[in-house]
Design a protein around this motif. Structure first.
Motif, PDB file in Angstrom:
ATOM      1  N   THR A   7      73.340  36.361  29.285  1.00  0.00           N
ATOM      2  CA  THR A   7      73.551  37.381  30.408  1.00  0.00           C
ATOM      3  C   THR A   7      72.577  38.532  30.266  1.00  0.00           C
ATOM      4  OG1 THR A   7      75.846  36.385  30.619  1.00  0.00           O
ATOM      5  CG2 THR A   7      75.117  38.581  31.668  1.00  0.00           C
ATOM      6  N   ARG A   8      72.635  39.161  29.177  1.00  0.00           N
ATOM      7  CA  ARG A   8      71.852  40.185  29.049  1.00  0.00           C
ATOM      8  C   ARG A   8      70.392  39.889  29.196  1.00  0.00           C
ATOM      9  NH1 ARG A   8      75.366  41.149  24.723  1.00  0.00           N
ATOM     10  NH2 ARG A   8      73.870  40.516  23.354  1.00  0.00           N
ATOM     11  N   LYS A   9      69.791  38.661  28.637  1.00  0.00           N
ATOM     12  CA  LYS A   9      68.501  38.278  28.966  1.00  0.00           C
ATOM     13  C   LYS A   9      68.127  38.236  30.468  1.00  0.00           C
ATOM     14  CE  LYS A   9      65.519  34.441  27.313  1.00  0.00           C
ATOM     15  NZ  LYS A   9      65.084  34.040  28.870  1.00  0.00           N
ATOM     16  N   ASP A  10      69.036  37.346  31.234  1.00  0.00           N
ATOM     17  CA  ASP A  10      68.755  37.106  32.490  1.00  0.00           C
ATOM     18  C   ASP A  10      68.880  38.332  33.366  1.00  0.00           C
ATOM     19  OD1 ASP A  10      68.780  34.380  31.741  1.00  0.00           O
ATOM     20  OD2 ASP A  10      70.906  34.063  32.639  1.00  0.00           O
ATOM     21  N   PHE A  11      69.695  39.152  32.812  1.00  0.00           N
ATOM     22  CA  PHE A  11      69.826  40.617  33.440  1.00  0.00           C
ATOM     23  C   PHE A  11      68.566  41.391  33.388  1.00  0.00           C
ATOM     24  CE2 PHE A  11      71.085  45.246  33.517  1.00  0.00           C
ATOM     25  CZ  PHE A  11      71.366  45.285  34.769  1.00  0.00           C
ATOM     26  N   GLY A  12      67.994  41.222  32.143  1.00  0.00           N
ATOM     27  CA  GLY A  12      66.665  41.984  31.885  1.00  0.00           C
ATOM     28  C   GLY A  12      65.456  41.415  32.903  1.00  0.00           C
ATOM     29  N   GLU A  13      65.531  40.120  32.897  1.00  0.00           N
ATOM     30  CA  GLU A  13      64.454  39.586  33.660  1.00  0.00           C
ATOM     31  C   GLU A  13      64.545  39.775  35.171  1.00  0.00           C
ATOM     32  OE1 GLU A  13      64.840  35.258  32.439  1.00  0.00           O
ATOM     33  OE2 GLU A  13      63.815  35.825  30.406  1.00  0.00           O
ATOM     34  N   ALA A  14      65.895  39.837  35.634  1.00  0.00           N
ATOM     35  CA  ALA A  14      66.143  40.153  37.100  1.00  0.00           C
ATOM     36  C   ALA A  14      65.807  41.629  37.412  1.00  0.00           C
ATOM     37  CB  ALA A  14      67.523  39.676  37.525  1.00  0.00           C
ATOM     38  N   VAL A  15      66.448  42.456  36.714  1.00  0.00           N
ATOM     39  CA  VAL A  15      66.257  44.020  37.036  1.00  0.00           C
ATOM     40  C   VAL A  15      64.781  44.399  36.340  1.00  0.00           C
ATOM     41  CG1 VAL A  15      67.084  46.152  36.450  1.00  0.00           C
ATOM     42  CG2 VAL A  15      68.695  44.334  36.967  1.00  0.00           C
ATOM     43  N   ASN A  16      63.744  44.604  37.387  1.00  0.00           N
ATOM     44  CA  ASN A  16      62.519  45.260  36.627  1.00  0.00           C
ATOM     45  C   ASN A  16      62.415  46.400  36.967  1.00  0.00           C
ATOM     46  OD1 ASN A  16      61.852  44.908  39.261  1.00  0.00           O
ATOM     47  ND2 ASN A  16      60.260  43.513  39.225  1.00  0.00           N
ATOM     48  N   MET A  17      63.257  47.120  37.374  1.00  0.00           N
ATOM     49  CA  MET A  17      63.302  48.560  37.547  1.00  0.00           C
ATOM     50  C   MET A  17      63.558  49.343  36.488  1.00  0.00           C
ATOM     51  SD  MET A  17      63.554  48.694  41.513  1.00  0.00           S
ATOM     52  CE  MET A  17      63.460  50.546  41.935  1.00  0.00           C
ATOM     53  N   THR A  18      63.059  50.533  35.819  1.00  0.00           N
ATOM     54  CA  THR A  18      63.770  51.277  34.843  1.00  0.00           C
ATOM     55  C   THR A  18      65.051  52.137  35.663  1.00  0.00           C
ATOM     56  OG1 THR A  18      62.698  53.468  35.385  1.00  0.00           O
ATOM     57  CG2 THR A  18      61.610  51.739  33.711  1.00  0.00           C
ATOM     58  N   ALA A  19      65.879  52.636  34.714  1.00  0.00           N
ATOM     59  CA  ALA A  19      66.909  53.549  35.137  1.00  0.00           C
ATOM     60  C   ALA A  19      66.582  54.564  35.968  1.00  0.00           C
ATOM     61  CB  ALA A  19      67.891  53.864  34.143  1.00  0.00           C
ATOM     62  N   ALA A  20      65.549  55.270  35.487  1.00  0.00           N
ATOM     63  CA  ALA A  20      65.016  56.383  36.411  1.00  0.00           C
ATOM     64  C   ALA A  20      64.085  56.261  37.642  1.00  0.00           C
ATOM     65  CB  ALA A  20      63.788  56.968  35.413  1.00  0.00           C
ATOM     66  N   LYS A  21      63.569  54.914  37.771  1.00  0.00           N
ATOM     67  CA  LYS A  21      63.009  54.653  38.832  1.00  0.00           C
ATOM     68  C   LYS A  21      64.112  54.063  39.880  1.00  0.00           C
ATOM     69  CE  LYS A  21      58.225  54.088  38.196  1.00  0.00           C
ATOM     70  NZ  LYS A  21      57.421  54.979  38.823  1.00  0.00           N
ATOM     71  N   LEU A  22      64.886  53.492  39.526  1.00  0.00           N
ATOM     72  CA  LEU A  22      66.133  52.962  40.451  1.00  0.00           C
ATOM     73  C   LEU A  22      66.957  54.196  40.614  1.00  0.00           C
ATOM     74  CD1 LEU A  22      67.907  50.908  41.878  1.00  0.00           C
ATOM     75  CD2 LEU A  22      68.819  50.529  39.515  1.00  0.00           C
ATOM     76  N   GLU A  23      67.090  55.210  39.935  1.00  0.00           N
ATOM     77  CA  GLU A  23      67.949  56.368  40.371  1.00  0.00           C
ATOM     78  C   GLU A  23      66.979  57.184  41.390  1.00  0.00           C
ATOM     79  OE1 GLU A  23      70.492  59.097  37.649  1.00  0.00           O
ATOM     80  OE2 GLU A  23      68.582  59.231  36.981  1.00  0.00           O
ATOM     81  N   ALA A  24      65.819  57.233  41.294  1.00  0.00           N
ATOM     82  CA  ALA A  24      65.101  57.920  42.289  1.00  0.00           C
ATOM     83  C   ALA A  24      64.886  57.212  43.623  1.00  0.00           C
ATOM     84  CB  ALA A  24      63.491  58.219  41.661  1.00  0.00           C
ATOM     85  N   TRP A  25      64.877  55.811  43.467  1.00  0.00           N
ATOM     86  CA  TRP A  25      64.849  54.972  44.645  1.00  0.00           C
ATOM     87  C   TRP A  25      66.170  55.087  45.472  1.00  0.00           C
ATOM     88  CZ3 TRP A  25      63.017  52.765  48.654  1.00  0.00           C
ATOM     89  CH2 TRP A  25      63.592  51.821  49.320  1.00  0.00           C
ATOM     90  N   LEU A  26      67.275  55.201  44.675  1.00  0.00           N
ATOM     91  CA  LEU A  26      68.647  55.274  45.287  1.00  0.00           C
ATOM     92  C   LEU A  26      68.919  56.552  46.076  1.00  0.00           C
ATOM     93  CD1 LEU A  26      70.891  53.683  42.821  1.00  0.00           C
ATOM     94  CD2 LEU A  26      70.259  52.566  44.887  1.00  0.00           C
ATOM     95  N   GLU A  27      68.049  57.724  45.960  1.00  0.00           N
ATOM     96  CA  GLU A  27      68.202  58.828  46.691  1.00  0.00           C
ATOM     97  C   GLU A  27      67.352  58.952  47.881  1.00  0.00           C
ATOM     98  OE1 GLU A  27      69.943  61.629  45.831  1.00  0.00           O
ATOM     99  OE2 GLU A  27      70.818  60.265  44.252  1.00  0.00           O
ATOM    100  N   THR A  28      66.448  57.764  48.148  1.00  0.00           N
ATOM    101  CA  THR A  28      65.825  57.784  49.338  1.00  0.00           C
ATOM    102  C   THR A  28      66.542  57.234  50.590  1.00  0.00           C
ATOM    103  OG1 THR A  28      65.099  55.132  49.052  1.00  0.00           O
ATOM    104  CG2 THR A  28      63.649  57.108  47.958  1.00  0.00           C
ATOM    105  N   ASP A  29      65.925  57.649  51.706  1.00  0.00           N
ATOM    106  CA  ASP A  29      66.593  57.084  52.988  1.00  0.00           C
ATOM    107  C   ASP A  29      66.536  55.826  53.153  1.00  0.00           C
ATOM    108  OD1 ASP A  29      67.244  59.932  53.650  1.00  0.00           O
ATOM    109  OD2 ASP A  29      65.395  60.113  55.019  1.00  0.00           O
ATOM    110  N   GLU A  30      65.390  55.227  52.790  1.00  0.00           N
ATOM    111  CA  GLU A  30      65.278  53.615  53.042  1.00  0.00           C
ATOM    112  C   GLU A  30      66.108  53.085  52.204  1.00  0.00           C
ATOM    113  OE1 GLU A  30      61.485  55.567  53.397  1.00  0.00           O
ATOM    114  OE2 GLU A  30      62.811  56.080  52.008  1.00  0.00           O
ATOM    115  N   SER A  31      66.709  53.387  51.050  1.00  0.00           N
ATOM    116  CA  SER A  31      67.622  52.712  50.229  1.00  0.00           C
ATOM    117  C   SER A  31      68.954  53.043  50.771  1.00  0.00           C
ATOM    118  CB  SER A  31      67.731  53.609  48.863  1.00  0.00           C
ATOM    119  OG  SER A  31      68.821  53.040  48.028  1.00  0.00           O
ATOM    120  N   LYS A  32      69.364  53.957  51.361  1.00  0.00           N
ATOM    121  CA  LYS A  32      70.663  54.177  52.128  1.00  0.00           C
ATOM    122  C   LYS A  32      70.834  53.492  53.218  1.00  0.00           C
ATOM    123  CE  LYS A  32      71.119  58.574  49.762  1.00  0.00           C
ATOM    124  NZ  LYS A  32      70.893  59.938  49.645  1.00  0.00           N
ATOM    125  N   GLU A  33      69.760  52.903  53.908  1.00  0.00           N
ATOM    126  CA  GLU A  33      69.725  52.544  55.147  1.00  0.00           C
ATOM    127  C   GLU A  33      69.872  50.968  55.373  1.00  0.00           C
ATOM    128  OE1 GLU A  33      66.163  53.890  57.148  1.00  0.00           O
ATOM    129  OE2 GLU A  33      66.973  55.862  57.347  1.00  0.00           O
TER     130      GLU A  33
END
Length: 108
Positions: A7-33
Motif C-alpha cells: 500500500t505504501r509503495k503504491d501510494f508513493g507511486e500514485a502521489v507524485n507531489m511533495t507535501a509542501a507542493k500539495l499544501e501550496a496547491w490546495l491554497e489556490t482558487d483552482e484547487s478549491k473550484e
C-alpha cells in the motif's frame, strides 16, 4: 505486514507531489473550484489535506485508517488517469482534480 508495505509503495507511486507542493496547491482558487462536494469542501480537497498528513507521517506511525485512505487515493488516481481528456490538459479541471489527490499528471 506485506499488504501495508505494498500500500505504501503504491501510494508513493500514485502521489507524485511533495507535501509542501500539495499544501501550496490546495491554497489556490483552482484547487478549491474542482471536485464533488456534499458540503463546503470538495472530497478531493479534503483528501489532499489528509494526504499531506500521510506524507509527513513515519511509516511505523501509520494506522489502519491511514492505510485505508492510501488505498482510496491510489484507486482514485488510477481511475482518473484512465479518463484523461483529449488535448492540452495543463489548465483542465481533470488535472486540477488529480492534483487535489496529490498527483500532477504533467510531472515526470
Amino acid at each position: 505486514m506485506a499488504d501495508e508495505k505494498q500500500t505504501r509503495k503504491d501510494f508513493g507511486e500514485a502521489v507524485n507531489m511533495t507535501a509542501a507542493k500539495l499544501e501550496a496547491w490546495l491554497e489556490t482558487d483552482e484547487s478549491k473550484e474542482v471536485g464533488d462536494r456534499s458540503s463546503g469542501e470538495s472530497t478531493g480537497h479534503a483528501s489532499g489535506r489528509r494526504i499531506i498528513d500521510l506524507l509527513r507521517t513515519k511509516n511505523d506511525d501509520l494506522t489502519d485508517s491511514d492505510h485505508q485512505h492510501m488505498r482510496k487515493v491510489v484507486g482514485y488516481v488510477h481511475r482518473h488517469l484512465a479518463q484523461r481528456p483529449d488535448g492540452d490538459v495543463e489548465d483542465s479541471r481533470w488535472r486540477y482534480s488529480l492534483m487535489n489527490w496529490g498527483h500532477d499528471p504533467l510531472k515526470n
